[in-house]
Scaffold this motif. Structure first.
Motif, short mmCIF file in Angstrom:
data_model
loop_
_atom_site.label_atom_id
_atom_site.label_comp_id
_atom_site.label_asym_id
_atom_site.label_seq_id
_atom_site.Cartn_x
_atom_site.Cartn_y
_atom_site.Cartn_z
N VAL A 261 0.84 -1.21 0.00
CA VAL A 261 0.00 0.00 0.00
C VAL A 261 0.87 1.25 0.00
O VAL A 261 0.64 2.19 -0.77
CB VAL A 261 -0.94 0.01 1.23
N GLN A 262 1.89 1.27 0.87
CA GLN A 262 2.74 2.47 0.99
C GLN A 262 3.49 2.74 -0.31
O GLN A 262 3.65 3.89 -0.72
CB GLN A 262 3.74 2.32 2.15
N ILE A 263 3.97 1.69 -0.96
CA ILE A 263 4.67 1.89 -2.24
C ILE A 263 3.70 2.48 -3.26
O ILE A 263 4.05 3.37 -4.03
CB ILE A 263 5.24 0.56 -2.77
N GLY A 264 2.45 2.03 -3.22
CA GLY A 264 1.43 2.55 -4.15
C GLY A 264 0.90 1.48 -5.09
O GLY A 264 0.25 1.78 -6.08
N TYR A 270 -4.78 4.80 -12.27
CA TYR A 270 -4.03 5.35 -13.40
C TYR A 270 -3.13 4.25 -13.98
O TYR A 270 -2.73 3.33 -13.26
CB TYR A 270 -3.16 6.55 -12.96
N PRO A 271 -2.83 4.32 -15.27
CA PRO A 271 -1.98 3.28 -15.87
C PRO A 271 -0.49 3.59 -15.70
O PRO A 271 -0.10 4.75 -15.68
CB PRO A 271 -2.36 3.34 -17.35
N ILE A 272 0.28 2.53 -15.58
CA ILE A 272 1.75 2.65 -15.54
C ILE A 272 2.26 2.78 -16.99
O ILE A 272 1.87 1.98 -17.85
CB ILE A 272 2.34 1.40 -14.85
N HIS A 273 3.12 3.76 -17.22
CA HIS A 273 3.68 3.95 -18.56
C HIS A 273 4.54 2.73 -18.95
O HIS A 273 5.30 2.22 -18.14
CB HIS A 273 4.58 5.19 -18.59
N ASP A 274 4.39 2.32 -20.20
CA ASP A 274 5.24 1.24 -20.75
C ASP A 274 5.14 -0.06 -19.95
O ASP A 274 6.11 -0.83 -19.90
CB ASP A 274 6.72 1.68 -20.80
N ASN A 285 11.55 0.53 -9.21
CA ASN A 285 12.42 1.70 -9.27
C ASN A 285 11.63 2.99 -9.51
O ASN A 285 12.02 4.07 -9.08
CB ASN A 285 13.46 1.52 -10.38
N ALA A 286 10.51 2.84 -10.23
CA ALA A 286 9.69 4.02 -10.56
C ALA A 286 9.02 4.63 -9.33
O ALA A 286 8.52 5.75 -9.40
CB ALA A 286 8.63 3.64 -11.60
N TYR A 287 9.00 3.91 -8.21
CA TYR A 287 8.41 4.46 -6.99
C TYR A 287 9.46 5.08 -6.07
O TYR A 287 9.15 5.52 -4.97
CB TYR A 287 7.65 3.37 -6.23
N LEU A 288 10.72 5.04 -6.53
CA LEU A 288 11.82 5.52 -5.68
C LEU A 288 12.58 6.60 -6.41
O LEU A 288 12.79 6.51 -7.62
CB LEU A 288 12.78 4.35 -5.40
#
Lengths: 443, 443
Positions: A261-264, A270-274, A285-288
């Protein structure tokens, strides 16, 4: 009156269908199982002489009305938003209706029409909602009948994996709609403690779990389940100073889920790109923020965990740090997580699932205070005959029998909180091993 | 073509109205200010010979169409969702339209019709969005024109309180829609760093702020502002490896606001029970499990703060631990917080607000790397003549003049990213003190 229509032949339908077919033979009923997949319906009927299958796309009005008009009682196992279509036809053709879903506002609005036509529309007649209502009401009414003053009602339920089939670090597998598991708890949980309202937002729901003891089973974690306050009126305990409904998980689950949950990762907005091109490793890595150290090390640091903590081990076991492609175009975080968990948390053919339900009630009687713990544990028997399917399906089947036998006098749209319903349903469920064991102590 | 209709006479309209009235005298324009409150419109006109006020309920179709049909250019300062009503009338009666709001998908769909009728529909012509687009595009195009390869674009803006009027521990007062301030950041912020997509969910947005240096002003905190990735296409920097748009706050603000988010006070999705009866102190208690210690102590403990930390001092200053009644029936947490902040963060008559906007660009030119920092600071002059109202209103007024003077050739629905718009608007804004100072260093 002996023609039963069961709409929906998915996994959760099997126990209800089997119950009806078994009784059909003894009592001369006829059972039609309708599904969008006629093969699935046929499989459930399994050449039973009193059964037949039907091919039904429930959105096709004429087919649906035709089928409903030719039966006496309809059991709808459709997704919740489709019940209303069926309910309106049941009003038109004067048929009784049974579902295991939460009763919507729109459904309640049919109450007068159903009552005027002496129809029985029973919702929330499954496990949770269903057996939770019935077992809670029996217990609460027993205490009230002897003059007890109820001070606290806490109710816990979980669809879990039996210890003998528990072979992963999360101690969890899917026995129910995976999407609902991923999105569980979003919003703000509400309950009451010592006469005071309590609110727990989603962002700290899993962090603020507590632990309960389940007799003979040990410790389980519990997190508050949506709006417990709604149940004050339903259970007739309006002035109660303590009320909580909560979901059970194995120890260690909540802290690890809180990390997701905390990471998201449970966000479905919403969609994740690529997402069709990147790996799980790149996704994390995209959350950091960019920085020194591996993704796993930076994630541990962000979560305030040691890199080899139990939480991090659970994340690693899921494969979140693997350089493996996600391969899902235009997917939201919640959808990616669901797909990943589906690969990891699937029941094996021989796995036993397990349902735990426990009510904890505090009451005062003649100046003395008592605690009652009433708990029920049921294990399944493989991936087809799950405890989950049994406990969702049997109450509906039993209730169908009660209608046919003329035992139900309450008409209109209802949920099973009345004695004429919960007593016979719970009594028959005991024969199927649904046994609530009570422990009472004076405190 | 000299009849201008300005719809909306609220505080943010004053600078635009004053600009148009001043030019009206010199150039023989006529300016109508229409508002649901005719007194407010009259006050803005202040007996100006070239102005008149009109009483308009914008949802009354005939009144609206009548008024629009009798003017040449419409400036809509309505709430964003009402622009479309006005825009459709502008198509029907062939009038130009200017707004300071984000251009919606529905508005963009009018593009072909507007272009076919040679109409100019300009949106995002305020401060942010508005001056941010124009100043960024000027800077980016200057670098591209000399052959620079842009590696990073970061843009910061904040509506703040000037240091000389800063007299509260949050170092913040409302200079803009309080509701938007309370709800700011909900969703997931998206940006790009070193060629990698980054996502920051709301639950950690304010925790993960960073600090920037504003020349001559010192340090400010920045948190990522919604979806920065959208601006890659708008600004023509599709392949850029670093892009971020962020909101500025005074040091210490973000950690304290994060505390409000973590408690759950910015949630607008459900009502607090008995919000008309309980105190702020009881409200805070509702977010904490019952236990030992005062509400303030338990809150500090939950937040991981010392009881007298800066964050806790800010919460205390708001009155969150006071035994004072909230007195708002059926209010959501976000609404209660908004009402509380309105009492605490109100501009005094002599207070000066302050706008800071800063772009940071990294680019490579002939094998060398450069950093440019372009920053603008403007202070207001009391609660009426705020920097916010000026910077929202002046670009629209200037753009109206450019239309009347025949300087604008771009028709259809647009935002101000083209040179024929940003050059003259920014040039004239300089006369009003809107000056971007640039510092460039080789790195």
């Amino acid at each position: 009156m002996k023609n039963i229509l069961i709409i929906g032949a998915g996994r959760s339908a099997s126990a209800c269908i089997n119950y009806c077919l078994k009784n059909a033979k003894e009592r001369g009923w006829f059972v039609t199982v309708a599904d969008a997949d006629p093969k699935q319906a046929e499989k459930r009927i399994n050449n039973h002489p009193n059964g037949r299958s039907a091919w039904l796309d429930v959105t096709k009005k004429n087919d649906r009305k035709d089928l409903i008009s030719r039966h006496d009682i309809v059991v709808s196992l459709l997704p919740a938003h489709l019940h209303l279509l069926v309910a309106k036809d049941c009003i038109q053709f004067q048929k009784h209706l049974v579902t295991a879903s939460y009763v919507s506002k729109e459904m309640y609005r049919l109450g007068d029409e159903a009552r005027d036509a002496s129809l029985i529309f029973m919702g929330e007649m499954g496990l949770d909602p269903g057996i939770d209502h019935m077992s809670a009401m029996r217990l609460l009414n027993q205490i009230r009948d002897k003059g007890g003053n109820i001070k606290a009602f806490r109710s816990y339920a979980g669809g879990l994996i039996a210890p003998e089939s528990d072979d992963n670090p999360w101690h969890y597998k899917f026995t129910w709609n995976p999407r609902n598991v991923v999105l569980a708890g979003q919003g703000t949980a509400q309950y009451m403690e010592e006469g005071k309202y309590k609110y727990t937002p989603y962002s700290r729901l899993f962090k603020e779990h507590h632990t309960i003891d389940v007799p003979e089973m040990g410790k389980y974690e519990a997190y508050a389940n949506r709006d417990s306050l709604l149940y004050r009126e339903i259970y007739g305990v309006e002035g109660i100073p303590n009320i909580l409904r909560a979901t059970l998980r194995a120890p260690g689950f909540c802290d690890a889920w809180n990390a997701l949950v905390q990471i998201g990762l449970t966000d479905g907005s919403y969609p994740i790109h690529d997402a069709d091109k990147i790996t799980y490793h790149e996704w994390m890595n995209a959350y950091l923020p960019e920085g020194n150290g591996s993704v796993k090390e930076r994630m541990a640091n962000f979560l305030g965990e040691d890199v080899d903590s139990e939480v991090m081990q659970k994340l690693e076991w899921l494969g979140l740090f693997k350089k493996v492609k996600i391969n899902l175009a235009q997917a939201t975080p919640a959808l990616i997580l669901e797909h990943l968990l589906l690969q990891k948390w699937t029941l094996k053919p021989e796995d036993k699932d397990m349902i735990i339900m426990q009510h904890e009630i505090e009451y005062e009687l003649k100046g003395k205070n008592y605690n009652v713990v009433s708990s029920m544990v049921m294990k399944g028997n493989g991936e087809e005959d799950t405890a989950m399917a049994r406990l969702v399906g049997l109450p509906m089947g039993i209730f169908v029998k009660l209608i046919i036998d003329g035992k139900i006098t309450t008409t209109g749209v209802n949920i099973p909180v009345m004695k004429e319903v919960y007593d016979p349903v719970l009594d028959e469920l005991e024969k199927y091993g649904v046994i609530f064991k009570e422990q009472e102590v004076e405190v």
